[in-house]
Enzyme design. Structure first.
Site, PDB file in Angstrom:
ATOM      1  N   GLY A   9       0.788  -1.232   0.000  1.00 21.39           N
ATOM      2  CA  GLY A   9       0.000   0.000   0.000  1.00 21.39           C
ATOM      3  C   GLY A   9       0.821   1.284   0.000  1.00 21.39           C
ATOM      4  N   ASN A  27       1.783   3.097  -2.559  1.00 16.19           N
ATOM      5  CA  ASN A  27       1.140   4.080  -3.459  1.00 16.19           C
ATOM      6  C   ASN A  27      -0.119   4.658  -2.816  1.00 16.19           C
ATOM      7  OD1 ASN A  27       2.417   4.393  -6.245  1.00 16.19           O
ATOM      8  ND2 ASN A  27       2.517   2.175  -5.936  1.00 16.19           N
ATOM      9  N   ARG A  56     -15.822 -14.881 -10.286  1.00 17.03           N
ATOM     10  CA  ARG A  56     -15.331 -13.500 -10.388  1.00 17.03           C
ATOM     11  C   ARG A  56     -16.475 -12.503 -10.450  1.00 17.03           C
ATOM     12  NH1 ARG A  56     -10.162 -12.322 -11.150  1.00 17.03           N
ATOM     13  NH2 ARG A  56      -8.846 -14.133 -11.305  1.00 17.03           N
ATOM     14  N   ARG A 104      -5.888  -8.293  -8.746  1.00 16.94           N
ATOM     15  CA  ARG A 104      -7.011  -9.060  -9.290  1.00 16.94           C
ATOM     16  C   ARG A 104      -7.401  -8.456 -10.623  1.00 16.94           C
ATOM     17  NH1 ARG A 104     -10.220 -12.649  -6.880  1.00 16.94           N
ATOM     18  NH2 ARG A 104     -12.020 -12.189  -8.165  1.00 16.94           N
ATOM     19  N   ILE A 105      -7.802  -9.339 -11.534  1.00 19.18           N
ATOM     20  CA  ILE A 105      -8.318  -8.853 -12.808  1.00 19.18           C
ATOM     21  C   ILE A 105      -9.810  -8.646 -12.636  1.00 19.18           C
ATOM     22  CG2 ILE A 105      -8.692  -9.460 -15.231  1.00 19.18           C
ATOM     23  CD1 ILE A 105      -5.981 -10.853 -15.140  1.00 19.18           C
ATOM     24  N   LEU A 106     -10.271  -7.456 -12.965  1.00 23.46           N
ATOM     25  CA  LEU A 106     -11.697  -7.141 -12.810  1.00 23.46           C
ATOM     26  C   LEU A 106     -12.471  -7.620 -14.035  1.00 23.46           C
ATOM     27  CD1 LEU A 106     -11.014  -3.575 -11.418  1.00 23.46           C
ATOM     28  CD2 LEU A 106     -12.042  -5.470 -10.126  1.00 23.46           C
ATOM     29  N   ASN A 139      -5.209   2.949 -12.840  1.00 23.50           N
ATOM     30  CA  ASN A 139      -4.265   1.946 -12.333  1.00 23.50           C
ATOM     31  C   ASN A 139      -2.857   2.453 -12.548  1.00 23.50           C
ATOM     32  OD1 ASN A 139      -3.329  -0.598 -11.355  1.00 23.50           O
ATOM     33  ND2 ASN A 139      -2.944  -1.251 -13.467  1.00 23.50           N
ATOM     34  N   HIS A 186       0.998   1.041 -13.289  1.00 26.26           N
ATOM     35  CA  HIS A 186       1.687  -0.162 -13.756  1.00 26.26           C
ATOM     36  C   HIS A 186       3.188   0.129 -13.821  1.00 26.26           C
ATOM     37  CE1 HIS A 186       2.170  -3.977 -15.755  1.00 26.26           C
ATOM     38  NE2 HIS A 186       2.996  -3.361 -16.587  1.00 26.26           N
ATOM     39  N   SER A 203       3.586   3.840 -15.498  1.00 24.77           N
ATOM     40  CA  SER A 203       2.500   4.461 -16.264  1.00 24.77           C
ATOM     41  C   SER A 203       1.236   4.455 -15.416  1.00 24.77           C
ATOM     42  CB  SER A 203       2.184   3.640 -17.526  1.00 24.77           C
ATOM     43  OG  SER A 203       3.352   3.256 -18.210  1.00 24.77           O
ATOM     44  N   GLU A 256     -11.269  -3.121 -20.430  1.00 25.37           N
ATOM     45  CA  GLU A 256     -11.380  -4.591 -20.396  1.00 25.37           C
ATOM     46  C   GLU A 256     -10.055  -5.303 -20.657  1.00 25.37           C
ATOM     47  OE1 GLU A 256     -14.265  -6.457 -22.839  1.00 25.37           O
ATOM     48  OE2 GLU A 256     -15.842  -5.096 -22.170  1.00 25.37           O
ATOM     49  N   ASP A 280      -4.018  -3.794 -18.811  1.00 22.61           N
ATOM     50  CA  ASP A 280      -2.965  -2.765 -18.930  1.00 22.61           C
ATOM     51  C   ASP A 280      -2.981  -2.078 -20.305  1.00 22.61           C
ATOM     52  OD1 ASP A 280      -2.107  -3.440 -16.358  1.00 22.61           O
ATOM     53  OD2 ASP A 280      -0.704  -4.939 -17.112  1.00 22.61           O
ATOM     54  N   GLU A 318       6.683   6.083  -8.974  1.00 23.20           N
ATOM     55  CA  GLU A 318       5.233   5.830  -8.884  1.00 23.20           C
ATOM     56  C   GLU A 318       4.608   6.735  -7.836  1.00 23.20           C
ATOM     57  OE1 GLU A 318       4.109   1.681  -8.420  1.00 23.20           O
ATOM     58  OE2 GLU A 318       5.886   1.031  -9.494  1.00 23.20           O
TER      59      GLU A 318
END
Ligand code: GRF
Length: 198
Positions: free
Chosen positions: A13, A15, A66, A92-94, A108, A110, A137, A143, A146, A175
């Protein structure tokens, strides 16, 4: 009206801490919630020590579902009247369904110069490829992993003798500067690319 931001984390955490501090300093937004999918995430204690409301939505209770996880997540965000979501090390991928409900409201960070090195283990891949430069970035979440519009970049030189860890440390420092700046601009409706050099 002050926007209400939720920060989603899975780990340390660091960031998140910088985002919370910058929101307090510039008064453009309020961090109304820090949510983690991992009960033991160190960032939860860090958020509480900053007097931020925290909650956990454990992914282990939603194995192989999911969509159900993301519906529960969506409902928590609605309960807290969230306007904008910052993913900060949220591993996690949303689902496309969730992302469509929050279109253009999820950011986000990255640890690479996108579109290069999407996905995991970016720093080792940068070293293996012999890159001279890498960075981080901040992008809108869509969807495709990244792949949303990049709103800000900060670059970092790759030094002789760098390991994935030393590189990760220097990128993380960037970052911490880039993400608050991009969020601040985003909250003011600025969507043009920020190239950050300090
Ligand atoms: C950061 O390197 C971020 O770019 C990546 O995960 C890491 C999270 O670090 N997505 P922290 O939890 O913010 O310290």
């Amino acid at each position: 009206m002050t926007k209400r931001v939720a920060i989603l984390i899975s780990g340390a955490g660091s960031n998140m801490v910088q985002l919370v501090k910058s929101m307090r300093a510039d008064c453009l937004a309020h961090c109304a919630l820090v949510l983690s999918n991992v009960r033991e995430a160190k960032g939860l204690a860090r958020a509480r020590s900053l007097s931020v409301v925290t909650t956990t939505l454990d992914h282990k209770s939603y194995t192989n579902n999911r969509e159900a996880y993301d519906i529960a997540l969506h409902n928590i965000l609605l309960d807290h009247k969230i306007d904008v979501i910052c993913l900060a090390g949220f591993m996690r991928i949303l689902t496309p369904f969730f992302i469509s409900l929050w279109a253009n409201k999820i950011l986000n960070i990255h640890p690479s110069l996108l579109p290069k090195y999407k996905g995991l283990k970016t720093h080792q891949r940068v070293l293996d490829a012999g890159e001279k430069e890498t960075g981080c970035s901040v992008h809108l979440v869509t969807e495709k992993l990244d792949a949303g519009a990049v709103l800000g970049y900060a670059s970092v030189k790759v030094l002789r003798g760098d390991t994935a860890d030393t590189l990760a440390d220097r990128v993380l420092e960037k970052e911490h500067k880039l993400y608050p700046l991009v969020l601040q601009r985003f909250l003011q409706g600025e969507m043009d690319l920020l190239v950050f050099n300090d």
